[in-house]
Design a protein around this motif. Structure first.
Motif, mmCIF file in Angstrom:
data_model
loop_
_atom_site.group_PDB
_atom_site.id
_atom_site.type_symbol
_atom_site.label_atom_id
_atom_site.label_comp_id
_atom_site.label_asym_id
_atom_site.label_seq_id
_atom_site.Cartn_x
_atom_site.Cartn_y
_atom_site.Cartn_z
ATOM 1 N N GLN A 158 0.821 -1.209 0.000
ATOM 2 C CA GLN A 158 0.000 0.000 0.000
ATOM 3 C C GLN A 158 0.858 1.263 0.000
ATOM 4 O O GLN A 158 0.530 2.249 -0.667
ATOM 5 N N ALA A 159 1.977 1.229 0.750
ATOM 6 C CA ALA A 159 2.876 2.388 0.759
ATOM 7 C C ALA A 159 3.518 2.591 -0.608
ATOM 8 O O ALA A 159 3.643 3.727 -1.090
ATOM 9 N N LEU A 160 3.921 1.510 -1.243
ATOM 10 C CA LEU A 160 4.510 1.607 -2.585
ATOM 11 C C LEU A 160 3.497 2.119 -3.599
ATOM 12 O O LEU A 160 3.844 2.865 -4.522
ATOM 13 N N MET A 161 2.230 1.733 -3.422
ATOM 14 C CA MET A 161 1.170 2.256 -4.292
ATOM 15 C C MET A 161 1.075 3.769 -4.157
ATOM 16 O O MET A 161 0.926 4.490 -5.150
ATOM 17 N N GLU A 162 1.162 4.270 -2.924
ATOM 18 C CA GLU A 162 1.082 5.721 -2.696
ATOM 19 C C GLU A 162 2.200 6.452 -3.430
ATOM 20 O O GLU A 162 2.027 7.590 -3.861
ATOM 21 N N LEU A 163 3.345 5.790 -3.549
ATOM 22 C CA LEU A 163 4.498 6.405 -4.202
ATOM 23 C C LEU A 163 4.505 6.188 -5.713
ATOM 24 O O LEU A 163 5.421 6.649 -6.401
ATOM 25 N N GLY A 164 3.498 5.470 -6.233
ATOM 26 C CA GLY A 164 3.436 5.211 -7.664
ATOM 27 C C GLY A 164 4.419 4.160 -8.144
ATOM 28 O O GLY A 164 4.665 4.049 -9.345
ATOM 29 N N ARG A 165 4.961 3.376 -7.220
ATOM 30 C CA ARG A 165 5.909 2.317 -7.590
ATOM 31 C C ARG A 165 5.111 1.019 -7.746
ATOM 32 O O ARG A 165 5.145 0.120 -6.916
ATOM 33 N N TYR A 166 4.379 0.956 -8.853
ATOM 34 C CA TYR A 166 3.340 -0.062 -8.993
ATOM 35 C C TYR A 166 3.890 -1.479 -9.165
ATOM 36 O O TYR A 166 3.292 -2.426 -8.663
ATOM 37 N N ARG A 167 5.011 -1.624 -9.865
ATOM 38 C CA ARG A 167 5.570 -2.979 -10.023
ATOM 39 C C ARG A 167 6.003 -3.538 -8.670
ATOM 40 O O ARG A 167 5.685 -4.684 -8.327
ATOM 41 N N GLU A 168 6.704 -2.720 -7.886
ATOM 42 C CA GLU A 168 7.124 -3.167 -6.554
ATOM 43 C C GLU A 168 5.914 -3.417 -5.655
ATOM 44 O O GLU A 168 5.912 -4.364 -4.851
ATOM 45 N N ALA A 169 4.914 -2.570 -5.802
ATOM 46 C CA ALA A 169 3.690 -2.748 -5.018
ATOM 47 C C ALA A 169 3.028 -4.075 -5.356
ATOM 48 O O ALA A 169 2.597 -4.819 -4.460
ATOM 49 N N ARG A 170 2.970 -4.380 -6.655
ATOM 50 C CA ARG A 170 2.368 -5.656 -7.074
ATOM 51 C C ARG A 170 3.121 -6.834 -6.461
ATOM 52 O O ARG A 170 2.505 -7.787 -5.978
ATOM 53 N N GLU A 171 4.441 -6.764 -6.471
ATOM 54 C CA GLU A 171 5.243 -7.859 -5.915
ATOM 55 C C GLU A 171 4.991 -8.006 -4.417
ATOM 56 O O GLU A 171 4.850 -9.131 -3.907
ATOM 57 N N ALA A 172 4.917 -6.883 -3.704
ATOM 58 C CA ALA A 172 4.667 -6.935 -2.264
ATOM 59 C C ALA A 172 3.273 -7.480 -1.968
ATOM 60 O O ALA A 172 3.076 -8.281 -1.040
ATOM 61 N N LEU A 173 2.296 -7.072 -2.773
ATOM 62 C CA LEU A 173 0.926 -7.519 -2.544
ATOM 63 C C LEU A 173 0.739 -8.983 -2.939
ATOM 64 O O LEU A 173 -0.084 -9.687 -2.339
ATOM 65 N N ALA A 174 1.494 -9.434 -3.922
ATOM 66 C CA ALA A 174 1.456 -10.865 -4.253
ATOM 67 C C ALA A 174 1.996 -11.681 -3.085
ATOM 68 O O ALA A 174 1.471 -12.757 -2.758
ATOM 69 N N ARG A 175 3.037 -11.154 -2.438
ATOM 70 C CA ARG A 175 3.578 -11.810 -1.242
ATOM 71 C C ARG A 175 2.553 -11.783 -0.110
ATOM 72 O O ARG A 175 2.386 -12.767 0.616
ATOM 73 N N ALA A 176 1.856 -10.661 0.032
ATOM 74 C CA ALA A 176 0.820 -10.561 1.064
ATOM 75 C C ALA A 176 -0.267 -11.600 0.835
ATOM 76 O O ALA A 176 -0.765 -12.213 1.787
ATOM 77 N N LEU A 177 -0.639 -11.807 -0.427
ATOM 78 C CA LEU A 177 -1.665 -12.804 -0.743
ATOM 79 C C LEU A 177 -1.202 -14.202 -0.344
ATOM 80 O O LEU A 177 -1.990 -15.007 0.166
ATOM 81 N N GLU A 178 0.083 -14.488 -0.546
ATOM 82 C CA GLU A 178 0.620 -15.794 -0.134
ATOM 83 C C GLU A 178 0.529 -15.986 1.377
ATOM 84 O O GLU A 178 0.294 -17.092 1.861
ATOM 85 N N LEU A 179 0.718 -14.898 2.123
ATOM 86 C CA LEU A 179 0.766 -14.972 3.584
ATOM 87 C C LEU A 179 -0.602 -14.772 4.238
ATOM 88 O O LEU A 179 -0.744 -14.997 5.441
ATOM 89 N N ALA A 180 -1.589 -14.352 3.461
ATOM 90 C CA ALA A 180 -2.884 -13.960 4.036
ATOM 91 C C ALA A 180 -3.602 -15.134 4.678
ATOM 92 O O ALA A 180 -3.666 -16.220 4.097
ATOM 93 N N PRO A 181 -4.161 -14.919 5.879
ATOM 94 C CA PRO A 181 -5.050 -15.947 6.431
ATOM 95 C C PRO A 181 -6.298 -16.051 5.571
ATOM 96 O O PRO A 181 -6.611 -15.133 4.793
ATOM 97 N N LEU A 182 -6.991 -17.149 5.705
ATOM 98 C CA LEU A 182 -8.136 -17.429 4.829
ATOM 99 C C LEU A 182 -9.130 -16.281 4.802
ATOM 100 O O LEU A 182 -9.621 -15.896 3.728
ATOM 101 N N GLU A 183 -9.431 -15.698 5.961
ATOM 102 C CA GLU A 183 -10.456 -14.660 6.025
ATOM 103 C C GLU A 183 -9.994 -13.343 5.387
ATOM 104 O O GLU A 183 -10.803 -12.431 5.173
ATOM 105 N N GLU A 184 -8.701 -13.205 5.102
ATOM 106 C CA GLU A 184 -8.184 -11.978 4.498
ATOM 107 C C GLU A 184 -7.817 -12.133 3.024
ATOM 108 O O GLU A 184 -7.396 -11.166 2.386
ATOM 109 N N ARG A 185 -7.951 -13.334 2.494
ATOM 110 C CA ARG A 185 -7.458 -13.587 1.141
ATOM 111 C C ARG A 185 -8.173 -12.739 0.086
ATOM 112 O O ARG A 185 -7.541 -12.208 -0.833
ATOM 113 N N ASP A 186 -9.473 -12.589 0.196
ATOM 114 C CA ASP A 186 -10.196 -11.799 -0.806
ATOM 115 C C ASP A 186 -9.765 -10.332 -0.768
ATOM 116 O O ASP A 186 -9.620 -9.688 -1.812
#
Length: 445
Positions: free
Chosen positions: A250-278
């Motif tokens: 989310q911080a990288l999104m604020e800075l417009g660093r969208y590729r890095e943001a996507r990579e971080a959020l893809a990692r977040a999706l891997e780590l997300a508990p079931l109730e947070e995955r969506d």
């Protein structure tokens, strides 16, 4: 046993434990029984992890003095143990403040925050080591009820009552409540007052909460600095967290660093508990949208919209409206914008309906949509600012029919428009022209 209570009040828990054990092993059964009951209370301070020791101490106390079975503190601790076992505790009225506190513990653990708050009303005059815990328990009950601001105030009370050793941990909870209440500055103040906790996992939480506060205050670079510290602590523990990865994206999104943001959020999706995955999928889809990977974003967003239980389907519809507007598909933009309005995202929906009407050169209709978007969106938000800026532009194109409105909207938008933005110079020109027209009492044909 007064010395044991003094030691507890000072946060010298191991010494207090040894003192209670010494009294519990005394040769006088009544005294030993009372000391063993207080030892059970000591175990109750540590929560469910000490349930077996709590139960063993209660059983031993009852063996030493069967009459303790009617003691309010014994009964309350027994109900707390029952709650820890997954059973429903039997709450009762009591004039014993210590018993009331432990019953409140049981009620909160059982998922009854309102009952816990009522019981805490009777927990007055507690010894110091329980007094701050009662404020802490009150805060947790208020959080469960969604009353974040009141919870923050209760955490503050607990913080100032607690020992210096306990304060850093209370500060973490207080900061979390402050952030949930929309008070990031107060969160930073609490974290500074508590200082870095001595445990690595708590230290990682401290940096994570600092990052949340900085991001809420509009400081994404500072947030990333704090997140780097949190990541280091998590790496030492071998326990990467969903929250840190998500916030980094989310911080990288604020800075417009969208590729890095996507990579971080893809990692977040891997780590997300079931109730947070969506939710994590939604954040990742927005990153894909901002990066210009529209086909992938479209697939993710439509899959999310098809989830009937996802609570943010209105926001997904608004994102799809934006996606199709970028694809210049005005019909699809209009359809998804209306869907967003139907699902509660009225400001975003009105904004994109305004874009569609503007592109079709339906200026009056577009202006109506932008006015509604500006009225519905929070002042200073992205939707609000775009709506105000574009409304001013359309009013100028229509010949300044209401110079006062142009002036009002332009000045409001300028407060949130960066001076280097092209919109800043345009808005100043529109405002100057509106001022001239207002002063001269003339309107353009």
């Amino acid at each position: 046993m007064e010395r044991a209570e003094n030691l507890l009040a000072e946060g010298r828990y191991q010494e207090a434990f040894r003192e209670l054990v010494r009294h519990a092993e005394a040769p006088m059964p009544p005294h030993a029984a009372l000391a063993t009951l207080r030892l059970a209370e000591f175990y109750a301070l540590y929560g469910e992890s000490e349930r077996e020791n709590l139960e063993a101490a209660l059983l031993r106390a009852l063996e030493l003095d069967p009459e303790l079975g009617e003691d309010p503190l014994f009964r309350a601790l027994s109900e707390l143990a029952a709650a820890y076992r997954g059973e429903e505790p039997e709450l009762f009225d009591t004039g014993d403040p210590r018993a009331a506190y432990h019953l409140a513990q049981a009620a909160l653990y059982a998922g009854w925050p309102r009952e816990a708050l009522l019981l805490l009303e009777g927990a007055r005059g507690l010894p110091g080591f329980l007094a701050w815990r009662a404020s802490d328990l009150k805060a947790k009950a208020l959080e469960d009820l969604g009353q974040s601001r009141e919870a923050f105030e209760a955490y503050q009370e607990a913080f100032f009552r607690a020992t210096p050793e306990d304060r850093p941990f209370i500060a973490l909870d207080a900061a979390g409540a402050a952030l949930d209440a929309g008070m990031p500055e107060a969160a930073k103040e609490m974290l500074a007052a508590g200082g870095l906790p001595p445990e690595p996992d708590a230290e990682a939480s401290w940096h994570y909460l600092t990052a949340r506060a900085e991001l809420a205050l509009g400081n994404p670079r500072r947030a990333l600095d704090a997140l780097a510290e949190a990541e280091r602590r998590e790496a030492e523990l071998g326990e990467p967290s969903y929250g840190v990865a998500l916030l980094k994206g989310q911080a990288l999104m604020e800075l417009g660093r969208y590729r890095e943001a996507r990579e971080a959020l893809a990692r977040a999706l891997e780590l997300a508990p079931l109730e947070e995955r969506d939710y994590a999928r939604h954040e990742l889809a927005v990153a894909l949208l901002e990066e210009g990977r529209l086909g992938e974003a479209e697939r993710e967003l439509k899959a999310l919209f098809a989830e009937p239980t996802y609570p943010h389907r209105g926001a997904v519809a608004a994102d799809l409206a934006e996606l199709y507007y970028r694809l210049a598909d005005l019909g699809a933009t209009e359809a998804w914008a209306k869907e967003a309005i139907r699902l509660g995202q009225a400001a975003s929906g009105e904004l994109f309906l305004g874009h569609v009407a503007y592109d079709r050169m339906q200026l009056e209709e577009a202006l109506d949509h932008y006015r509604r978007a500006a009225e519905l969106a929070p002042e200073g938000s992205r939707e609000w600012l775009i709506a105000q800026q574009t409304a001013v532009e359309i009013l100028a194109q229509l010949g300044y029919p209401d110079p006062e409105e142009v002036l009002r909207r332009a000045r409001a938008a300028l407060r949130y428009t960066p001076p280097s933005d092209d919109w800043a110079s345009a808005l100043r020109l529109y405002a100057e022209r509106a001022e001239e027209l207002r002063s001269g009492g003339r309107t353009l044909n």
